[in-house]
Enzyme design. Structure first.
Site, mmCIF file in Angstrom:
data_model
loop_
_atom_site.group_PDB
_atom_site.id
_atom_site.type_symbol
_atom_site.label_atom_id
_atom_site.label_comp_id
_atom_site.label_asym_id
_atom_site.label_seq_id
_atom_site.Cartn_x
_atom_site.Cartn_y
_atom_site.Cartn_z
ATOM 1 N N GLY A 141 -40.786 23.887 8.777
ATOM 2 C CA GLY A 141 -41.177 24.884 7.786
ATOM 3 C C GLY A 141 -39.975 25.619 7.227
ATOM 4 N N GLY A 142 -40.088 26.954 7.217
ATOM 5 C CA GLY A 142 -39.027 27.789 6.653
ATOM 6 C C GLY A 142 -37.700 27.560 7.327
ATOM 7 N N GLY A 149 -15.278 5.455 -16.632
ATOM 8 C CA GLY A 149 -15.669 6.827 -16.302
ATOM 9 C C GLY A 149 -15.341 7.161 -14.860
ATOM 10 N N ALA A 150 -15.424 6.165 -13.989
ATOM 11 C CA ALA A 150 -15.146 6.423 -12.573
ATOM 12 C C ALA A 150 -13.673 6.791 -12.380
ATOM 13 C CB ALA A 150 -15.519 5.218 -11.740
HETATM 14 C C1 HXC Z 1 -45.787 30.826 17.028
HETATM 15 C C2 HXC Z 1 -45.263 28.860 18.046
HETATM 16 C C3 HXC Z 1 -44.931 28.282 16.814
HETATM 17 C C4 HXC Z 1 -45.042 29.089 15.645
HETATM 18 C C5 HXC Z 1 -44.636 26.816 18.341
HETATM 19 N N1 HXC Z 1 -45.084 27.910 18.961
HETATM 20 N N2 HXC Z 1 -44.537 27.013 17.019
HETATM 21 N N3 HXC Z 1 -45.691 30.113 18.148
HETATM 22 N N4 HXC Z 1 -45.474 30.358 15.808
HETATM 23 N N5 HXC Z 1 -44.711 28.618 14.450
HETATM 24 C C6 HXC Z 1 -45.320 28.100 20.381
HETATM 25 C C7 HXC Z 1 -46.496 27.310 20.888
HETATM 26 O O1 HXC Z 1 -47.684 28.027 20.709
HETATM 27 C C8 HXC Z 1 -46.140 27.199 22.371
HETATM 28 O O2 HXC Z 1 -46.424 28.434 22.976
HETATM 29 C C9 HXC Z 1 -44.628 27.039 22.334
HETATM 30 O O3 HXC Z 1 -44.194 27.572 21.090
HETATM 31 C C10 HXC Z 1 -44.169 25.608 22.416
HETATM 32 O O4 HXC Z 1 -44.864 24.874 21.424
HETATM 33 P P1 HXC Z 1 -45.557 23.459 21.729
HETATM 34 O O5 HXC Z 1 -46.398 23.120 20.569
HETATM 35 O O6 HXC Z 1 -46.173 23.488 23.076
HETATM 36 O O7 HXC Z 1 -44.277 22.527 21.771
HETATM 37 P P2 HXC Z 1 -44.118 21.029 21.300
HETATM 38 O O8 HXC Z 1 -45.257 20.203 21.765
HETATM 39 O O9 HXC Z 1 -42.751 20.604 21.748
HETATM 40 O O10 HXC Z 1 -44.174 21.068 19.707
HETATM 41 C C11 HXC Z 1 -43.231 21.770 18.965
HETATM 42 C C12 HXC Z 1 -43.664 21.870 17.481
HETATM 43 C C13 HXC Z 1 -45.094 22.461 17.432
HETATM 44 C C14 HXC Z 1 -43.629 20.485 16.855
HETATM 45 C C15 HXC Z 1 -42.626 22.747 16.775
HETATM 46 O O11 HXC Z 1 -45.128 23.642 18.223
HETATM 47 C C16 HXC Z 1 -45.507 22.808 16.035
HETATM 48 O O12 HXC Z 1 -45.914 21.937 15.291
HETATM 49 N N6 HXC Z 1 -45.435 24.099 15.720
HETATM 50 C C17 HXC Z 1 -45.850 24.584 14.420
HETATM 51 C C18 HXC Z 1 -44.859 24.195 13.361
HETATM 52 C C19 HXC Z 1 -45.186 24.842 12.073
HETATM 53 O O13 HXC Z 1 -46.044 24.340 11.349
HETATM 54 N N7 HXC Z 1 -44.593 26.024 11.833
HETATM 55 C C20 HXC Z 1 -44.914 26.875 10.737
HETATM 56 C C21 HXC Z 1 -44.165 26.359 9.572
HETATM 57 S S1 HXC Z 1 -44.545 27.242 8.135
HETATM 58 P P3 HXC Z 1 -46.784 28.582 24.530
HETATM 59 O O14 HXC Z 1 -47.186 29.991 24.670
HETATM 60 O O15 HXC Z 1 -47.878 27.605 24.799
HETATM 61 O O16 HXC Z 1 -45.513 28.254 25.274
HETATM 62 C C22 HXC Z 1 -43.163 28.095 7.850
HETATM 63 C C23 HXC Z 1 -43.250 28.802 6.548
HETATM 64 C C24 HXC Z 1 -41.946 29.449 6.201
HETATM 65 O O17 HXC Z 1 -42.248 28.148 8.586
HETATM 66 C C25 HXC Z 1 -41.584 29.098 4.780
HETATM 67 C C26 HXC Z 1 -40.380 29.885 4.363
HETATM 68 C C27 HXC Z 1 -39.727 29.259 3.165
#
Ligand code: HXC
Length: 548
Positions: A203-204, A438-439
């Site tokens: 994401g961000g 050109g290159a």
């Molecule tokens: C809060 C998060 C989190 C998030 C992970 N965690 N991502 N908590 N916000 N974005 C937490 C999980 O709940 C979990 O908590 C711990 O981190 C580990 O995550 P897991 O999923 O168990 O780990 P893993 O299986 O290794 O997977 C990692 C991952 C997955 C692929 C990154 O967590 C995931 O897909 N996360 C979401 C990614 C995402 O979509 N992010 C938002 C993007 S939007 P616990 O408590 O169980 O340990 C964005 C917009 C910004 O960023 C744009 C700005 C330009």
């Protein structure tokens, strides 16, 4: 508050109780003093809290290790000189969004330290705390590090391992990202920014590496994408793995986002240290100078063997670079993306240089859309940080064809043209074998501002190769000839004798010297020494309009 209540606030001074004077007995108005603090207990409490924060949750640390990743602190130990890390905001955390405060550090270890005795600022996202996700406290720590890096004029290194915006914090997390991006852009061209991706960077989070000057990724564990596989499947129906979507292979070889790819975290962080050794601290200071000397008199007989005289025979330009730079050592940027052009940081006579070279081993060294973008960004980086440019030219032209024209060959080629035209650092061009059309212009020709142009004696600089030129300008005669092949051979020989040699350009001031190939390293070193104090001022303007 009512009007009568307001009145009580404006009681005249004469109604106030009299001031106490010396000797007046004290009224016991203050609460009783707390019992004296036990310093040893406070020290113990502090130590225990610190230990808990620094050690982290054992189960989360174990999981991190099982995923093949080090913790944030283990990474910083590898990156920085031993014992130099100064941490900021260790205790910082978010007060909570309903389920109590977040863990101390809020999922990012931030501060500064040394690499080879030089200050750098760092932040390392801690995946063991909420997946390294970014909330407002986490972002504020990164903002602080970026501000300190700019104010002290030191490079900043980000170790990314994060699930992106912390979902529980909603728009405040997005606001935190905006603050990072704004600071990164303001710091661009002021301090070197290095981004290291050591886990998910979703994401961000993915925009921060994209805004950095250099991005490292570790094969197998690093992933960069805007939306993960689950979202991709939900929106497009496409089934794709994390690695296929945004792994190190994708970004190092296809998207061009990763400048470097490493096999493991240890070698990755060692490479970051090497990169830092080649860079200045900021845009006002020179890059560190290493003990050297004598390169100006260095002769390299191997150079005459590496490059074949025949214009179309391939060879590896890396071997030329190794002969030209100190100790044969260089750091290749974007090794796997657009390999038809080489960009490398190295030293000549102890001073950092940026080397751009065509690579005859891949696509005969033509320039295409990707090569133009790669070299343009590299030239702009070197120029922003005062790193002199050495351009090794052996280029047959731009890659022709509809695919290239339709995907912006002109627009991307213009980026490279723009970057060179704008560069005010010392610029030395060496034309090894051929430079057409050109290159030729784009690869730092005299006409776009190179300071010193050197050519090997075997060299052809022309609008195009002899065969192609003869086919165009003698088309009618060749069509009418009884023996076109014989006529073509004669015309090619005449064309080559008249135009396709370095003296044609040298007589007209476009080449400063025709050099002995074995003297190439020496000639470059002498040229750079001559140009060391070069200064060029440009007319005042807000900024140019680079064809992005
Ligand atoms: C809060 C998060 C989190 C998030 C992970 N965690 N991502 N908590 N916000 N974005 C937490 C999980 O709940 C979990 O908590 C711990 O981190 C580990 O995550 P897991 O999923 O168990 O780990 P893993 O299986 O290794 O997977 C990692 C991952 C997955 C692929 C990154 O967590 C995931 O897909 N996360 C979401 C990614 C995402 O979509 N992010 C938002 C993007 S939007 P616990 O408590 O169980 O340990 C964005 C917009 C910004 O960023 C744009 C700005 C330009």
């Amino acid at each position: 508050m009512t009007i009568s209540e307001l009145d009580t606030l404006t009681t005249p001074a004469r109604d106030l109780p009299p001031l106490r004077t010396a000797g007046t007995p004290q009224e016991p108005t203050a609460p009783p003093a707390p019992p004296p603090r036990d310093m040893r207990a406070a020290m113990r409490e502090r130590e225990e809290l610190r230990e808990r924060i620094v050690t982290g949750r054992p189960d989360a640390v174990d999981r991190q290790h099982r995923l093949g990743k080090r913790t944030a602190r283990e990474r910083l130990e590898l990156l920085l000189d031993p014992g130099t890390f100064v941490e900021v905001d260790l205790y910082r955390r978010h007060p909570g969004t309903g389920s109590g405060p977040t863990q101390h550090t809020d999922g990012v270890v931030a501060g500064g330290g040394m690499i080879d005795g030089r200050t750098v600022f760092v932040y390392a996202q801690d995946f063991t705390i909420s997946g390294g996700s970014l909330g407002s406290a986490h972002a504020a720590k990164i903002h602080k590090v970026l501000d300190l890096a700019v104010e002290t004029g030191a490079p900043v290194i980000a170790l990314n391992d994060s699930g992106g915006a912390r979902i529980q914090e909603g728009v405040m997390a997005l606001d935190g990202y905006g603050g990072i991006f704004r600071r990164q852009v303001a710091a661009s061209g002021v301090i070197p920014q290095i981004s290291v991706v050591l886990g998910p960077c979703a994401g961000g989070a993915a925009y921060s590496p994209a805004l950095a000057d250099f991005t490292f990724m570790v094969r197998g564990t690093a992933q960069l994408y805007l939306t993960g596989p689950d979202v991709v499947r939900a929106v497009t129906g496409e089934q794709v793995s994390h690695a296929e979507l945004g792994g190190a292979e994708v970004h190092s070889a296809r998207s061009g986002l990763a400048s470097f790819v490493a096999e493991d975290e240890e070698s990755c962080l060692a490479d970051v240290r090497y990169l830092v050794s080649l860079l200045p601290d900021n845009n006002l200071d020179p890059a560190p100078v290493y003990p050297a000397g004598g390169a100006g008199a260095d002769r390299r007989p191997a150079l005459a063997e590496i490059v074949p005289a025949e214009p179309n025979k391939p060879y590896d330009m890396r071997e030329v670079i190794a002969e030209v730079v100190d100790d044969g050592e260089f750091l290749e940027v974007h090794e796997h993306w657009a390999p038809n052009v080489l960009c490398a940081l190295a030293r000549v006579d102890g001073q950092s240089v940026g080397v751009v070279g065509n690579q005859p081993l891949v696509l005969a060294g033509v320039l295409d859309t990707a090569a133009s973008q790669k070299a343009a960004r590299f030239v702009r980086f070197c120029d922003a940080f005062g790193i002199p440019l050495v351009t090794l030219v052996d280029v047959p032209g731009f890659l022709p064809g509809t695919e290239q024209e339709h995907t912006g060959a002109i627009r991307h080629g213009a980026k490279l043209l723009y970057a060179y035209c704008e560069a005010s650092v010392p610029r030395v061009q060496v034309i090894l074998r051929k430079a057409y059309g050109g290159a030729y212009i784009v690869m730092d020709s005299r006409s776009i501002g190179c300071d010193l142009s050197l050519a090997w004696p075997t060299n052809e600089i022309a609008v195009m190769g002899a065969e192609g030129a003869v086919n165009v300008i003698h088309r009618r005669e060749l069509a009418a000839a009884a023996d076109p092949d014989r006529l073509r051979a004669r015309l090619v020989a005449e064309y080559s004798a008249e135009l396709a040699h370095p003296y044609f350009a040298a007589e007209r001031g476009l080449v400063d010297d025709v050099i002995d190939p074995v003297d190439t390293r020496g000639a470059i070193a002498r040229g750079l020494e001559l140009l060391r104090r070069k200064r060029r001022s440009a007319p005042q303007r807000k900024h140019g309009n680079v064809p992005l």
